[in-house]
Design a protein around this motif. Structure first.
Motif, PDB file in Angstrom:
ATOM      1  N   ASN A   1     -34.261  64.520  -9.705  1.00 53.31           N
ATOM      2  CA  ASN A   1     -34.963  65.697 -10.512  1.00 53.31           C
ATOM      3  C   ASN A   1     -36.181  66.131 -10.114  1.00 53.31           C
ATOM      4  O   ASN A   1     -37.291  66.844  -9.938  1.00 53.31           O
ATOM      5  CB  ASN A   1     -35.370  65.573 -11.787  1.00 53.31           C
ATOM      6  CG  ASN A   1     -35.469  66.731 -12.836  1.00 53.31           C
ATOM      7  OD1 ASN A   1     -35.792  68.606 -11.831  1.00 53.31           O
ATOM      8  ND2 ASN A   1     -35.397  66.995 -14.017  1.00 53.31           N
TER       9      ASN A   1
ATOM     10  N   SER B   1     -38.992  69.043  -8.597  1.00 51.86           N
ATOM     11  CA  SER B   1     -39.717  69.888  -9.434  1.00 51.86           C
ATOM     12  C   SER B   1     -41.619  69.578  -8.415  1.00 51.86           C
ATOM     13  O   SER B   1     -42.198  70.968  -8.398  1.00 51.86           O
ATOM     14  CB  SER B   1     -39.758  68.147 -10.723  1.00 51.86           C
ATOM     15  OG  SER B   1     -39.459  69.006 -11.592  1.00 51.86           O
TER      16      SER B   1
ATOM     17  N   LYS C   1     -38.447  80.231 -11.337  1.00 54.73           N
ATOM     18  CA  LYS C   1     -38.162  79.058 -12.907  1.00 54.73           C
ATOM     19  C   LYS C   1     -36.819  79.257 -13.740  1.00 54.73           C
ATOM     20  O   LYS C   1     -36.873  78.367 -13.291  1.00 54.73           O
ATOM     21  CB  LYS C   1     -39.734  79.927 -13.595  1.00 54.73           C
ATOM     22  CG  LYS C   1     -40.771  79.329 -13.619  1.00 54.73           C
ATOM     23  CD  LYS C   1     -41.980  80.220 -15.277  1.00 54.73           C
ATOM     24  CE  LYS C   1     -43.708  79.207 -14.040  1.00 54.73           C
ATOM     25  NZ  LYS C   1     -43.811  80.354 -15.505  1.00 54.73           N
ATOM     26  N   LEU C   2     -36.269  80.300 -13.218  1.00 57.20           N
ATOM     27  CA  LEU C   2     -34.842  80.118 -14.102  1.00 57.20           C
ATOM     28  C   LEU C   2     -34.194  79.488 -12.865  1.00 57.20           C
ATOM     29  O   LEU C   2     -33.162  78.726 -13.461  1.00 57.20           O
ATOM     30  CB  LEU C   2     -34.293  81.912 -14.554  1.00 57.20           C
ATOM     31  CG  LEU C   2     -32.796  82.091 -14.356  1.00 57.20           C
ATOM     32  CD1 LEU C   2     -33.424  81.133 -15.933  1.00 57.20           C
ATOM     33  CD2 LEU C   2     -32.653  82.973 -14.381  1.00 57.20           C
TER      34      LEU C   2
ATOM     35  N   MET D   1     -35.630  77.150 -10.324  1.00 56.63           N
ATOM     36  CA  MET D   1     -35.953  75.697 -11.006  1.00 56.63           C
ATOM     37  C   MET D   1     -35.037  75.232 -12.098  1.00 56.63           C
ATOM     38  O   MET D   1     -34.638  74.072 -12.147  1.00 56.63           O
ATOM     39  CB  MET D   1     -37.350  75.443 -10.864  1.00 56.63           C
ATOM     40  CG  MET D   1     -37.610  74.552 -11.403  1.00 56.63           C
ATOM     41  SD  MET D   1     -37.995  72.548  -9.852  1.00 56.63           S
ATOM     42  CE  MET D   1     -38.470  74.026  -8.889  1.00 56.63           C
ATOM     43  N   LYS D   2     -34.845  75.643 -12.988  1.00 52.85           N
ATOM     44  CA  LYS D   2     -34.237  75.638 -14.912  1.00 52.85           C
ATOM     45  C   LYS D   2     -33.263  75.455 -14.369  1.00 52.85           C
ATOM     46  O   LYS D   2     -32.816  74.257 -14.675  1.00 52.85           O
ATOM     47  CB  LYS D   2     -34.819  76.583 -15.684  1.00 52.85           C
ATOM     48  CG  LYS D   2     -34.530  76.093 -17.462  1.00 52.85           C
ATOM     49  CD  LYS D   2     -34.419  76.909 -18.354  1.00 52.85           C
ATOM     50  CE  LYS D   2     -35.866  76.090 -19.312  1.00 52.85           C
ATOM     51  NZ  LYS D   2     -36.111  77.102 -20.799  1.00 52.85           N
TER      52      LYS D   2
ATOM     53  N   GLN E   1     -32.403  72.153 -12.323  1.00 53.93           N
ATOM     54  CA  GLN E   1     -32.829  70.765 -13.476  1.00 53.93           C
ATOM     55  C   GLN E   1     -31.285  70.445 -14.444  1.00 53.93           C
ATOM     56  O   GLN E   1     -30.959  69.562 -14.243  1.00 53.93           O
ATOM     57  CB  GLN E   1     -33.629  71.040 -13.894  1.00 53.93           C
ATOM     58  CG  GLN E   1     -34.872  70.539 -13.225  1.00 53.93           C
ATOM     59  CD  GLN E   1     -36.521  71.493 -13.901  1.00 53.93           C
ATOM     60  OE1 GLN E   1     -36.300  72.046 -14.992  1.00 53.93           O
ATOM     61  NE2 GLN E   1     -37.973  70.765 -13.309  1.00 53.93           N
ATOM     62  N   ALA E   2     -31.191  71.324 -14.223  1.00 55.59           N
ATOM     63  CA  ALA E   2     -29.633  71.741 -15.435  1.00 55.59           C
ATOM     64  C   ALA E   2     -28.239  70.798 -15.033  1.00 55.59           C
ATOM     65  O   ALA E   2     -27.573  70.375 -15.137  1.00 55.59           O
ATOM     66  CB  ALA E   2     -29.055  73.483 -16.141  1.00 55.59           C
TER      67      ALA E   2
ATOM     68  N   ARG F   1     -34.078  74.801 -24.409  1.00 53.68           N
ATOM     69  CA  ARG F   1     -35.470  74.186 -23.049  1.00 53.68           C
ATOM     70  C   ARG F   1     -36.369  75.359 -22.789  1.00 53.68           C
ATOM     71  O   ARG F   1     -36.601  76.530 -22.160  1.00 53.68           O
ATOM     72  CB  ARG F   1     -35.399  73.374 -22.202  1.00 53.68           C
ATOM     73  CG  ARG F   1     -34.633  72.617 -22.122  1.00 53.68           C
ATOM     74  CD  ARG F   1     -34.377  70.867 -21.141  1.00 53.68           C
ATOM     75  NE  ARG F   1     -33.941  70.089 -21.197  1.00 53.68           N
ATOM     76  CZ  ARG F   1     -34.003  68.946 -21.325  1.00 53.68           C
ATOM     77  NH1 ARG F   1     -35.590  68.838 -21.804  1.00 53.68           N
ATOM     78  NH2 ARG F   1     -33.301  67.605 -21.910  1.00 53.68           N
TER      79      ARG F   1
ATOM     80  N   TYR G   1     -28.205  73.387 -21.697  1.00 54.90           N
ATOM     81  CA  TYR G   1     -29.724  72.734 -20.647  1.00 54.90           C
ATOM     82  C   TYR G   1     -30.554  74.208 -20.660  1.00 54.90           C
ATOM     83  O   TYR G   1     -31.587  74.072 -21.674  1.00 54.90           O
ATOM     84  CB  TYR G   1     -29.438  72.371 -19.872  1.00 54.90           C
ATOM     85  CG  TYR G   1     -30.884  71.767 -19.441  1.00 54.90           C
ATOM     86  CD1 TYR G   1     -31.104  70.107 -19.503  1.00 54.90           C
ATOM     87  CD2 TYR G   1     -31.587  72.860 -18.514  1.00 54.90           C
ATOM     88  CE1 TYR G   1     -32.049  69.719 -19.130  1.00 54.90           C
ATOM     89  CE2 TYR G   1     -32.581  72.107 -18.153  1.00 54.90           C
ATOM     90  CZ  TYR G   1     -33.469  70.392 -17.678  1.00 54.90           C
ATOM     91  OH  TYR G   1     -33.827  70.418 -17.789  1.00 54.90           O
ATOM     92  N   ILE G   2     -30.202  75.536 -20.596  1.00 56.74           N
ATOM     93  CA  ILE G   2     -30.958  76.074 -20.638  1.00 56.74           C
ATOM     94  C   ILE G   2     -31.488  76.836 -22.179  1.00 56.74           C
ATOM     95  O   ILE G   2     -32.933  77.462 -22.349  1.00 56.74           O
ATOM     96  CB  ILE G   2     -30.320  77.112 -19.327  1.00 56.74           C
ATOM     97  CG1 ILE G   2     -30.181  76.736 -17.737  1.00 56.74           C
ATOM     98  CG2 ILE G   2     -31.121  78.651 -19.709  1.00 56.74           C
ATOM     99  CD1 ILE G   2     -29.469  77.864 -16.670  1.00 56.74           C
TER     100      ILE G   2
END
Length: 182
Positions: A107, A111, A120-121, A123-124, A127-128, A182, A178-179
């Protein structure tokens, strides 16, 4: 470069005088797909290259015994998946750290953005995906990014299509949660 079918590539490979040529064509045809399949599991570019190289080394060694019970790409994906999982397991064992810490390291690599250009989406989403257990992550990546059919995934993973559909469904639900949280 002519586009050969897998069947044609395997026929060329069986000709001893053209074995290296055929294997180079196989690598060219699948190297990008294999790399990104591995990259979504391993995250780091250099590590992904190493795992991809190991994948093709194993493919080279095993291609003489390939019986064509499955498609060439599913066979390569199975090798790539196993190599990536082995790499992650070795990383965990080598540094005596829990798998969750390996996930945290992945992660952080994600990042830092040094090797991945993502909005950003995206990346999210990445991460999820990293919060998923390894098997769910693999199934999600193969279905979502590679659009691999459940039947082909069953060959790659050695699981039933029903269990893969359930695994994918659970992964999607966890990612959605998750999305949205956060």
């Amino acid at each position: 470069m002519q586009d050969y079918t897998d069947k044609e590539l395997l026929e060329i490979f069986r000709d001893e005088s053209k074995k290296h040529y055929a294997f180079n064509l196989i690598v060219r045809k699948y190297q990008q797909k294999v790399y990104y399949h591995i990259r979504r599991m391993v995250i780091d570019h250099d590590d992904s290259n190493d795992v991809a190289q190991n994948t093709f080394i194993k493919a080279w060694k095993g291609l003489n015994n390939f019986r064509e019970d499955s498609q060439l790409f599913t066979w390569l994906y199975r090798i790539a998946t196993n190599e990536a999982l082995t790499f992650l397991k070795q990383k965990k064992t080598k540094f005596l750290i829990p798998f969750g810490d390996v996930e945290n390291e992945l992660n952080e690599t994600l990042s830092s953005g040094t090797n991945i250009n993502a909005n950003k989406l995206e990346m999210k989403l990445q991460q999820a995906i990293l919060t998923l257990p390894p098997q769910q992550r693999i199934v999600f990546n193969m279905r979502y990014y590679d659009e691999i059919k459940y039947e082909d995934m069953a060959v790659i993973m050695g699981l039933t299509t029903g269990s893969l559909k359930a695994t994918y469904h659970h992964a999607v639900k966890k990612i959605e949660k998750y999305i949205t949280e956060r």
